[in-house]
Design a protein around this motif. Structure first.
Motif, PDB file in Angstrom:
ATOM      1  N   ASN A 108       0.884  -1.259   0.023  1.00 16.56           N
ATOM      2  CA  ASN A 108       0.184   0.108   0.027  1.00 16.56           C
ATOM      3  C   ASN A 108       0.670   1.402  -0.107  1.00 16.56           C
ATOM      4  OD1 ASN A 108      -1.964   2.008   0.869  1.00 16.56           O
ATOM      5  ND2 ASN A 108      -3.251   0.412   1.367  1.00 16.56           N
ATOM      6  N   PRO A 109       0.571   2.304  -0.861  1.00 18.34           N
ATOM      7  CA  PRO A 109       1.241   3.449  -0.881  1.00 18.34           C
ATOM      8  C   PRO A 109       1.274   4.285   0.628  1.00 18.34           C
ATOM      9  CG  PRO A 109      -0.779   3.781  -2.054  1.00 18.34           C
ATOM     10  CD  PRO A 109      -0.585   2.041  -1.758  1.00 18.34           C
ATOM     11  N   ALA A 110       0.330   3.931   1.368  1.00 19.15           N
ATOM     12  CA  ALA A 110       0.268   4.685   2.695  1.00 19.15           C
ATOM     13  C   ALA A 110       0.912   3.785   3.716  1.00 19.15           C
ATOM     14  CB  ALA A 110      -1.170   4.866   3.229  1.00 19.15           C
ATOM     15  N   ALA A 111       1.717   2.676   3.277  1.00 18.18           N
ATOM     16  CA  ALA A 111       2.388   1.715   4.477  1.00 18.18           C
ATOM     17  C   ALA A 111       3.528   2.738   4.710  1.00 18.18           C
ATOM     18  CB  ALA A 111       2.528   0.594   3.882  1.00 18.18           C
ATOM     19  N   ASP A 112       4.061   2.358   6.265  1.00 13.26           N
ATOM     20  CA  ASP A 112       5.123   3.029   6.858  1.00 13.26           C
ATOM     21  C   ASP A 112       6.386   1.825   6.520  1.00 13.26           C
ATOM     22  OD1 ASP A 112       4.552   0.942   8.527  1.00 13.26           O
ATOM     23  OD2 ASP A 112       4.200   2.201  10.259  1.00 13.26           O
ATOM     24  N   LYS A 113       7.628   2.306   7.146  1.00 13.34           N
ATOM     25  CA  LYS A 113       8.606   1.285   6.795  1.00 13.34           C
ATOM     26  C   LYS A 113       8.733   0.109   7.093  1.00 13.34           C
ATOM     27  CE  LYS A 113      12.061   5.125   6.763  1.00 13.34           C
ATOM     28  NZ  LYS A 113      11.329   6.229   7.346  1.00 13.34           N
ATOM     29  N   GLN A 114       7.662  -0.110   8.213  1.00  7.59           N
ATOM     30  CA  GLN A 114       7.501  -1.604   8.757  1.00  7.59           C
ATOM     31  C   GLN A 114       6.523  -2.391   7.915  1.00  7.59           C
ATOM     32  OE1 GLN A 114       7.966   1.032  11.335  1.00  7.59           O
ATOM     33  NE2 GLN A 114       9.928   0.248  11.510  1.00  7.59           N
ATOM     34  N   GLY A 115       5.805  -1.712   6.806  1.00  4.17           N
ATOM     35  CA  GLY A 115       4.985  -2.251   6.249  1.00  4.17           C
ATOM     36  C   GLY A 115       3.366  -1.978   6.711  1.00  4.17           C
ATOM     37  N   TYR A 116       3.387  -1.175   7.795  1.00  4.38           N
ATOM     38  CA  TYR A 116       1.774  -1.038   8.537  1.00  4.38           C
ATOM     39  C   TYR A 116       1.112   0.089   7.726  1.00  4.38           C
ATOM     40  CZ  TYR A 116       2.671  -4.821  11.618  1.00  4.38           C
ATOM     41  OH  TYR A 116       2.847  -6.068  12.426  1.00  4.38           O
ATOM     42  N   VAL A 117      -0.013  -0.227   7.337  1.00  6.30           N
ATOM     43  CA  VAL A 117      -0.949   0.777   7.102  1.00  6.30           C
ATOM     44  C   VAL A 117      -1.912   1.324   8.339  1.00  6.30           C
ATOM     45  CG1 VAL A 117      -2.685   1.579   5.298  1.00  6.30           C
ATOM     46  CG2 VAL A 117      -1.116   0.022   4.824  1.00  6.30           C
ATOM     47  N   LYS A 118      -2.001   2.548   8.607  1.00  2.00           N
ATOM     48  CA  LYS A 118      -2.911   3.227   9.227  1.00  2.00           C
ATOM     49  C   LYS A 118      -4.408   2.991   8.660  1.00  2.00           C
ATOM     50  CE  LYS A 118      -0.222   6.600  11.707  1.00  2.00           C
ATOM     51  NZ  LYS A 118      -0.227   7.941  12.053  1.00  2.00           N
ATOM     52  N   LEU A 119      -5.502   2.501   9.149  1.00  2.00           N
ATOM     53  CA  LEU A 119      -6.755   2.701   8.858  1.00  2.00           C
ATOM     54  C   LEU A 119      -7.643   3.344   9.798  1.00  2.00           C
ATOM     55  CD1 LEU A 119      -7.034  -1.196   7.609  1.00  2.00           C
ATOM     56  CD2 LEU A 119      -6.947   0.694   6.340  1.00  2.00           C
ATOM     57  N   PRO A 120      -8.733   4.040   9.290  1.00  3.93           N
ATOM     58  CA  PRO A 120      -9.618   4.954  10.119  1.00  3.93           C
ATOM     59  C   PRO A 120     -10.124   4.186  11.331  1.00  3.93           C
ATOM     60  CG  PRO A 120     -10.128   4.948   7.781  1.00  3.93           C
ATOM     61  CD  PRO A 120      -9.091   3.870   7.921  1.00  3.93           C
ATOM     62  N   ASN A 121     -10.420   4.848  12.296  1.00  2.00           N
ATOM     63  CA  ASN A 121     -10.951   4.462  13.731  1.00  2.00           C
ATOM     64  C   ASN A 121     -12.414   4.198  13.715  1.00  2.00           C
ATOM     65  OD1 ASN A 121     -11.179   7.208  13.631  1.00  2.00           O
ATOM     66  ND2 ASN A 121     -10.625   7.420  15.771  1.00  2.00           N
ATOM     67  N   VAL A 122     -12.967   3.510  12.331  1.00  2.00           N
ATOM     68  CA  VAL A 122     -14.184   3.606  12.258  1.00  2.00           C
ATOM     69  C   VAL A 122     -14.587   2.124  12.334  1.00  2.00           C
ATOM     70  CG1 VAL A 122     -16.170   3.815  10.574  1.00  2.00           C
ATOM     71  CG2 VAL A 122     -14.472   5.374  10.719  1.00  2.00           C
ATOM     72  N   ASN A 123     -15.519   1.668  13.210  1.00  4.83           N
ATOM     73  CA  ASN A 123     -16.078   0.525  13.399  1.00  4.83           C
ATOM     74  C   ASN A 123     -17.295   0.573  12.647  1.00  4.83           C
ATOM     75  OD1 ASN A 123     -16.760  -2.109  14.140  1.00  4.83           O
ATOM     76  ND2 ASN A 123     -16.376  -1.824  16.469  1.00  4.83           N
ATOM     77  N   PRO A 124     -17.637  -0.391  11.666  1.00  2.00           N
ATOM     78  CA  PRO A 124     -18.766  -0.437  10.816  1.00  2.00           C
ATOM     79  C   PRO A 124     -20.165  -0.765  11.819  1.00  2.00           C
ATOM     80  CG  PRO A 124     -17.106  -1.387   9.362  1.00  2.00           C
ATOM     81  CD  PRO A 124     -16.418  -1.045  10.942  1.00  2.00           C
ATOM     82  N   LEU A 125     -19.613  -1.820  12.808  1.00  2.00           N
ATOM     83  CA  LEU A 125     -20.737  -2.408  13.495  1.00  2.00           C
ATOM     84  C   LEU A 125     -21.266  -1.298  14.418  1.00  2.00           C
ATOM     85  CD1 LEU A 125     -21.525  -5.470  13.909  1.00  2.00           C
ATOM     86  CD2 LEU A 125     -20.442  -5.295  15.821  1.00  2.00           C
ATOM     87  N   VAL A 126     -20.511  -0.210  14.879  1.00  2.00           N
ATOM     88  CA  VAL A 126     -20.859   0.823  15.771  1.00  2.00           C
ATOM     89  C   VAL A 126     -21.674   1.878  14.970  1.00  2.00           C
ATOM     90  CG1 VAL A 126     -20.009   2.780  17.236  1.00  2.00           C
ATOM     91  CG2 VAL A 126     -18.978   0.512  17.505  1.00  2.00           C
ATOM     92  N   GLU A 127     -21.175   1.996  13.776  1.00  3.65           N
ATOM     93  CA  GLU A 127     -21.974   3.007  12.802  1.00  3.65           C
ATOM     94  C   GLU A 127     -23.187   2.553  12.590  1.00  3.65           C
ATOM     95  OE1 GLU A 127     -20.575   5.785  12.533  1.00  3.65           O
ATOM     96  OE2 GLU A 127     -18.655   5.424  13.346  1.00  3.65           O
ATOM     97  N   ILE A 128     -23.405   1.195  12.206  1.00  7.11           N
ATOM     98  CA  ILE A 128     -24.685   0.784  11.868  1.00  7.11           C
ATOM     99  C   ILE A 128     -25.618   0.785  13.087  1.00  7.11           C
ATOM    100  CG2 ILE A 128     -25.891  -1.397  11.204  1.00  7.11           C
ATOM    101  CD1 ILE A 128     -24.213  -0.397   9.000  1.00  7.11           C
ATOM    102  N   MET A 129     -25.334   0.591  14.555  1.00  2.78           N
ATOM    103  CA  MET A 129     -25.906   0.468  15.598  1.00  2.78           C
ATOM    104  C   MET A 129     -26.424   2.186  15.744  1.00  2.78           C
ATOM    105  SD  MET A 129     -26.489  -2.257  16.104  1.00  2.78           S
ATOM    106  CE  MET A 129     -27.574  -1.953  17.592  1.00  2.78           C
ATOM    107  N   ASP A 130     -25.507   3.074  15.417  1.00  2.00           N
ATOM    108  CA  ASP A 130     -25.740   4.410  15.432  1.00  2.00           C
ATOM    109  C   ASP A 130     -26.826   4.862  14.604  1.00  2.00           C
ATOM    110  OD1 ASP A 130     -24.363   5.419  17.621  1.00  2.00           O
ATOM    111  OD2 ASP A 130     -22.803   6.604  16.556  1.00  2.00           O
ATOM    112  N   MET A 131     -26.693   4.142  13.319  1.00  2.34           N
ATOM    113  CA  MET A 131     -27.691   4.459  12.381  1.00  2.34           C
ATOM    114  C   MET A 131     -29.025   4.195  12.634  1.00  2.34           C
ATOM    115  SD  MET A 131     -27.327   3.171   8.187  1.00  2.34           S
ATOM    116  CE  MET A 131     -28.328   1.659   8.544  1.00  2.34           C
ATOM    117  N   ARG A 132     -29.069   2.843  13.245  1.00  6.16           N
ATOM    118  CA  ARG A 132     -30.332   2.526  13.736  1.00  6.16           C
ATOM    119  C   ARG A 132     -31.139   3.253  14.783  1.00  6.16           C
ATOM    120  NH1 ARG A 132     -31.721  -2.691  11.596  1.00  6.16           N
ATOM    121  NH2 ARG A 132     -31.402  -1.964   9.716  1.00  6.16           N
ATOM    122  N   GLU A 133     -30.088   3.888  15.577  1.00  8.57           N
ATOM    123  CA  GLU A 133     -30.774   4.517  16.841  1.00  8.57           C
ATOM    124  C   GLU A 133     -31.384   6.081  16.003  1.00  8.57           C
ATOM    125  OE1 GLU A 133     -28.056   4.982  19.959  1.00  8.57           O
ATOM    126  OE2 GLU A 133     -29.373   6.755  20.724  1.00  8.57           O
TER     127      GLU A 133
END
Lengths: 136, 100
Positions: free
Chosen positions: A83-108
């Motif tokens: 991934n072009p966003a990967a750091d030197k160790q090869g790790y990519v930072k992904l957003p702190n979004v948990n789809p499960l939490v978002e779906i529950m928020d949406m239901r509410e």
């Protein structure tokens, strides 16, 4: 009149819930948005805020959507060296979004919106049934 | 028994005087006419607001909820005005059809 005031209050609730829905939609849509550069941060989750506010003109407490606040929790890390966003160790930072939490928020948000709709419908029925008394 | 036309005219004049006096007193505070015209002015304002909101929505400048709220208010106001008008007209007709 009290019944039309309650309709306006319900409308303010519906407006607040739709703005909350917009924030949730942003979070879900950006659940995989990474930074274009290795040292940048990915998308940060937004939290919708809802405040109560006294409306002088209406003489009632209505709901207002506040400014969305950023969620300061840690980003997810995923090993993805290609991934072009990967750091030197090869790790990519992904957003702190948990789809499960978002779906529950949406239901509410959806249920709250429906509750406001029901209040509006009931107030309207009460008003128009009262007016109907004149037609008899 | 006979009634002189002049006596009848005098009685009518006396009654008319009382009626105008009480009418003037009521109008000074808040007459029925004032109440009616205020109510109609208010409802015209509500109807206009509903129309303005609908136009703004068509131009993409207003959110759906505000439009629904304004149109709902306008609808209920119009219903009320129509119901009151029907009631007033039927009262007027009852009076006009009264056998004298």
């Amino acid at each position: 009149m009290d019944l039309s005031t309650s309709m306006t209050i319900a409308a303010s609730g519906m407006r607040a819930q739709s703005s909350r829905m917009r924030v949730i939609a942003e979070n879900i849509a950006n659940a995989n948005s990474t930074s274009p550069t290795p040292d940048g941060d990915p998308y940060r989750r937004q939290v919708a805020t809802i405040n109560s506010e006294f409306d002088q003109q209406l003489g009632a407490t209505v709901v207002e959507a506040g400014k969305p606040v950023e969620d300061q929790s840690d980003f997810r890390l995923q090993y993805d060296p290609g991934n072009p966003a990967a750091d030197k160790q090869g790790y990519v930072k992904l957003p702190n979004v948990n789809p499960l939490v978002e779906i529950m928020d949406m239901r509410e948000a959806q249920r709250s919106y429906e509750a406001d709709l029901t209040v509006m419908e009931a107030s309207k029925t009460m008003l128009s049934r009262t007016v109907d008394l004149l037609n008899k | 028994m006979t009634i002189a036309p002049s006596a009848a005219a005098a009685a009518y004049n006396a009654t008319a005087k009382i009626a105008t006096q009480s009418g003037a007193g009521a109008a000074g505070e808040s007459g029925f006419g004032d109440f009616l015209s205020n109510a109609i002015k208010d409802s015209i304002g509500t109807l206009k607001q509903g129309e303005t909101m609908a136009a703004a929505q068509a131009a993409g400048q207003a959110d759906m909820v505000s439009v629904v709220n304004a149109v709902n208010n306008a609808e209920i106001t119009l219903d009320t005005v129509v119901a009151i008008r029907d009631k007033v007209i039927s009262a007027y007709q009852s009076i006009m059809q009264m056998p004298i």
